[in-house]
Design a protein around this motif. Structure first.
Motif, mmCIF file in Angstrom:
data_model
loop_
_atom_site.group_PDB
_atom_site.id
_atom_site.type_symbol
_atom_site.label_atom_id
_atom_site.label_comp_id
_atom_site.label_asym_id
_atom_site.label_seq_id
_atom_site.Cartn_x
_atom_site.Cartn_y
_atom_site.Cartn_z
ATOM 1 N N ARG A 10 17.285 -3.499 -15.549
ATOM 2 C CA ARG A 10 15.822 -3.403 -14.251
ATOM 3 C C ARG A 10 14.278 -3.561 -14.821
ATOM 4 N NH1 ARG A 10 12.947 -1.781 -10.203
ATOM 5 N NH2 ARG A 10 12.399 -3.073 -8.543
ATOM 6 N N ASP A 11 13.867 -2.183 -15.209
ATOM 7 C CA ASP A 11 12.659 -1.654 -15.122
ATOM 8 C C ASP A 11 12.924 -2.712 -16.913
ATOM 9 O OD1 ASP A 11 12.783 -0.710 -13.317
ATOM 10 O OD2 ASP A 11 13.541 1.392 -14.026
ATOM 11 N N TYR A 12 13.937 -2.448 -17.970
ATOM 12 C CA TYR A 12 13.224 -3.469 -18.884
ATOM 13 C C TYR A 12 12.717 -4.707 -18.562
ATOM 14 C CZ TYR A 12 13.792 -6.250 -23.156
ATOM 15 O OH TYR A 12 13.396 -7.388 -23.787
ATOM 16 N N VAL A 13 13.613 -5.697 -17.859
ATOM 17 C CA VAL A 13 13.193 -6.907 -17.359
ATOM 18 C C VAL A 13 12.228 -7.428 -16.691
ATOM 19 C CG1 VAL A 13 14.308 -8.851 -15.967
ATOM 20 C CG2 VAL A 13 15.530 -7.222 -17.741
ATOM 21 N N ILE A 14 11.949 -6.280 -15.927
ATOM 22 C CA ILE A 14 10.491 -6.265 -14.928
ATOM 23 C C ILE A 14 9.090 -6.214 -15.631
ATOM 24 C CG2 ILE A 14 9.306 -5.603 -13.511
ATOM 25 C CD1 ILE A 14 11.393 -4.809 -11.891
ATOM 26 N N GLU A 15 9.177 -5.269 -16.759
ATOM 27 C CA GLU A 15 8.283 -4.817 -18.155
ATOM 28 C C GLU A 15 8.309 -6.578 -18.862
ATOM 29 O OE1 GLU A 15 7.952 -2.202 -21.658
ATOM 30 O OE2 GLU A 15 8.728 -1.649 -19.866
ATOM 31 N N THR A 16 9.500 -7.146 -19.180
ATOM 32 C CA THR A 16 8.654 -8.715 -20.210
ATOM 33 C C THR A 16 9.170 -9.309 -18.927
ATOM 34 O OG1 THR A 16 10.910 -6.881 -21.652
ATOM 35 C CG2 THR A 16 10.592 -9.506 -21.838
ATOM 36 N N VAL A 17 9.163 -9.693 -18.329
ATOM 37 C CA VAL A 17 8.247 -10.679 -17.293
ATOM 38 C C VAL A 17 7.033 -10.521 -17.797
ATOM 39 C CG1 VAL A 17 9.147 -12.058 -15.355
ATOM 40 C CG2 VAL A 17 10.900 -11.332 -16.616
ATOM 41 N N LEU A 18 7.050 -9.415 -16.924
ATOM 42 C CA LEU A 18 5.618 -9.078 -16.124
ATOM 43 C C LEU A 18 4.424 -9.444 -17.532
ATOM 44 C CD1 LEU A 18 5.308 -5.686 -14.370
ATOM 45 C CD2 LEU A 18 4.929 -8.374 -13.640
ATOM 46 N N LYS A 19 4.184 -9.786 -18.628
ATOM 47 C CA LYS A 19 3.731 -9.595 -19.992
ATOM 48 C C LYS A 19 3.451 -10.948 -19.985
ATOM 49 C CE LYS A 19 6.079 -6.673 -23.271
ATOM 50 N NZ LYS A 19 7.412 -7.247 -24.373
ATOM 51 N N TYR A 20 4.223 -12.483 -18.908
ATOM 52 C CA TYR A 20 4.589 -13.347 -18.951
ATOM 53 C C TYR A 20 4.130 -14.730 -17.817
ATOM 54 C CZ TYR A 20 5.995 -13.227 -23.392
ATOM 55 O OH TYR A 20 6.866 -12.726 -25.203
ATOM 56 N N ALA A 21 4.478 -13.217 -16.731
ATOM 57 C CA ALA A 21 4.215 -14.460 -15.026
ATOM 58 C C ALA A 21 3.169 -12.423 -14.933
ATOM 59 C CB ALA A 21 5.850 -13.874 -14.603
#
Length: 90
Positions: A29-40
């Motif tokens: 979950r943390d990995y997905v959130i960290e990655t998505v925050l770069k774009y959104a």
């Protein structure tokens, strides 16, 4: 009979739903959130939901973002998939 075209997305598109599926791990979950925050950067982290598969092998992370364009969505998809941790992005 004419061939039906897929619906066009009008950008910006608020509340654009995304589901990311990967192998279940404590930090997925943390990995997905960290990655998505770069774009959104407007991602509401509190609204992110996580669900384990029936056997617990996989985990899905669901959230909504404001999609600003096709390029944003494509780059985010590629970044998530390139990790090797993500099996599918819908």
């Amino acid at each position: 009979m004419s061939e039906q075209q897929p619906p066009k997305i009008e950008f910006p598109c608020p509340n654009y739903p995304i589901k990311v599926i990967g192998v279940n791990s404590t930090d997925f979950r943390d990995y997905v959130i960290e990655t998505v925050l770069k774009y959104a950067p407007d991602l509401d982290v509190a609204s992110v939901t996580v669900q384990d598969s029936n056997k617990g092998t996989f985990q899905s992370v669901r959230f909504c973002i404001t999609a600003t364009g096709a390029e944003q969505l494509e780059q985010m998809h590629q970044d998530l998939k390139s990790s090797g941790r993500v099996k599918m992005v819908m």
